[in-house]
Motif scaffolding. Sequence first.
Motif, short mmCIF file in Angstrom:
data_model
loop_
_atom_site.label_atom_id
_atom_site.label_comp_id
_atom_site.label_asym_id
_atom_site.label_seq_id
_atom_site.Cartn_x
_atom_site.Cartn_y
_atom_site.Cartn_z
N MET A 16 0.82 -1.18 0.00
CA MET A 16 0.00 0.00 0.00
C MET A 16 0.87 1.25 0.00
N VAL A 17 1.93 1.24 0.77
CA VAL A 17 2.83 2.40 0.80
C VAL A 17 3.46 2.60 -0.58
N LEU A 18 3.92 1.53 -1.18
CA LEU A 18 4.53 1.63 -2.51
C LEU A 18 3.49 2.07 -3.54
N GLN A 19 2.26 1.62 -3.40
CA GLN A 19 1.18 2.05 -4.29
C GLN A 19 1.01 3.56 -4.23
N ALA A 20 1.00 4.12 -3.02
CA ALA A 20 0.84 5.56 -2.86
C ALA A 20 2.05 6.31 -3.38
N LEU A 21 3.25 5.83 -3.09
CA LEU A 21 4.46 6.50 -3.53
C LEU A 21 4.59 6.53 -5.05
N LEU A 22 4.14 5.47 -5.71
CA LEU A 22 4.23 5.41 -7.17
C LEU A 22 3.04 6.06 -7.86
N GLY A 23 2.07 6.55 -7.07
CA GLY A 23 0.96 7.32 -7.62
C GLY A 23 -0.16 6.51 -8.24
N HIS A 24 -0.31 5.26 -7.86
CA HIS A 24 -1.39 4.43 -8.38
C HIS A 24 -2.65 4.64 -7.53
N THR A 25 -3.71 5.17 -8.16
CA THR A 25 -4.95 5.42 -7.42
C THR A 25 -5.94 4.27 -7.54
N SER A 26 -5.79 3.44 -8.54
CA SER A 26 -6.67 2.29 -8.71
C SER A 26 -6.00 1.04 -8.15
N GLU A 27 -6.71 0.37 -7.24
CA GLU A 27 -6.14 -0.84 -6.65
C GLU A 27 -6.00 -1.96 -7.68
N ALA A 28 -6.98 -2.07 -8.57
CA ALA A 28 -6.92 -3.11 -9.61
C ALA A 28 -5.72 -2.90 -10.52
N ARG A 29 -5.50 -1.66 -10.92
CA ARG A 29 -4.34 -1.37 -11.78
C ARG A 29 -3.02 -1.59 -11.03
N TRP A 30 -3.02 -1.24 -9.75
CA TRP A 30 -1.83 -1.43 -8.93
C TRP A 30 -1.48 -2.91 -8.84
N LEU A 31 -2.47 -3.74 -8.60
CA LEU A 31 -2.21 -5.18 -8.48
C LEU A 31 -1.74 -5.76 -9.81
N ARG A 32 -2.30 -5.31 -10.92
CA ARG A 32 -1.82 -5.75 -12.24
C ARG A 32 -0.37 -5.31 -12.47
N TYR A 33 -0.08 -4.06 -12.12
CA TYR A 33 1.29 -3.53 -12.28
C TYR A 33 2.27 -4.34 -11.42
N THR A 34 1.85 -4.65 -10.20
CA THR A 34 2.72 -5.39 -9.29
C THR A 34 3.01 -6.79 -9.83
N ARG A 35 1.98 -7.46 -10.36
CA ARG A 35 2.18 -8.81 -10.91
C ARG A 35 3.12 -8.79 -12.11
N CYS A 36 3.04 -7.73 -12.92
CA CYS A 36 3.87 -7.66 -14.14
C CYS A 36 5.28 -7.16 -13.89
N HIS A 37 5.42 -6.13 -13.05
CA HIS A 37 6.70 -5.44 -12.95
C HIS A 37 7.42 -5.59 -11.60
N LEU A 38 6.72 -5.96 -10.56
CA LEU A 38 7.34 -6.01 -9.24
C LEU A 38 7.27 -7.39 -8.60
N ARG A 39 7.11 -8.43 -9.40
CA ARG A 39 6.98 -9.79 -8.88
C ARG A 39 8.19 -10.19 -8.04
N HIS A 40 9.36 -9.68 -8.39
CA HIS A 40 10.58 -10.03 -7.65
C HIS A 40 10.57 -9.43 -6.24
N LEU A 41 9.80 -8.39 -6.00
CA LEU A 41 9.72 -7.77 -4.67
C LEU A 41 8.65 -8.40 -3.79
N PHE A 42 7.62 -8.96 -4.41
CA PHE A 42 6.50 -9.53 -3.67
C PHE A 42 6.30 -10.98 -4.08
N PRO A 43 6.72 -11.93 -3.25
CA PRO A 43 6.56 -13.34 -3.62
C PRO A 43 5.09 -13.75 -3.74
#
Length: 152
Positions: free
Chosen positions: A1-28
Motif C-alpha cells: 500500500m505504501v509503494l502504491q501511494a508513492l508510485l501514484g497508483h490510485t486504482s487498486e486493480a491497476r496497482w495489483l496488475r502492475y505489481t504482478r507484471c513489474h514487481l513480482r521479484h519484490l512480492f513473492p
Amino acid sequence: MVLQALLGHTSEARWLRYTRCHLRHLFPYVPKQPGYNKRLRRLGATIGWLVGMLARNTTLWTDDAWVADSTPVKCARSREAVRRSDLAGWAEYGYCASHSRFRWGLRLHLLGTLHGLPVGFALTGAKADERHPLLGIFETDPEPTVGRSGRS
C-alpha cells in the motif's frame, strides 16, 4: 500500500496488475483484489497511528496555525441505493453549497497545517457543522494540542 501511494497508483486493480507484471521479484505473493482490500481494512488503525507518529516527528507539526476544511463524500445516487445501503441511518442528505445540490452521504472534516500535513480528521453525517467535529477530533486524540501555547 505504501509503494502504491508513492508510485501514484490510485486504482487498486491497476496497482495489483502492475505489481504482478513489474514487481513480482519484490512480492513473492500478490493477493487478488478482495484479499488486498481485506488487508487494507484490517490495517486502518495501524496506518492511522503510523501516519500520526511520522507527522509528529516533522518540523511541520509545530506550525503556529492550523486550518480546517470539509468536503462532501457522496455515498449513493438513487433512492433505491440509499435504501439498500449499509450506511442507512448514519449517512444523511445534506446540501453542498459548492456544487449547489443535495447529496446523500457523509462529510469528511480535515484539520491540517498550512503546509498540508494532516493533523486529524472526522467523518460525520452530511449536515454536520464544521465546528463540532473539530472539537471531537481533539477529544478523541488530545496529543496534537499537548505542549502548544494556550492548550494542555
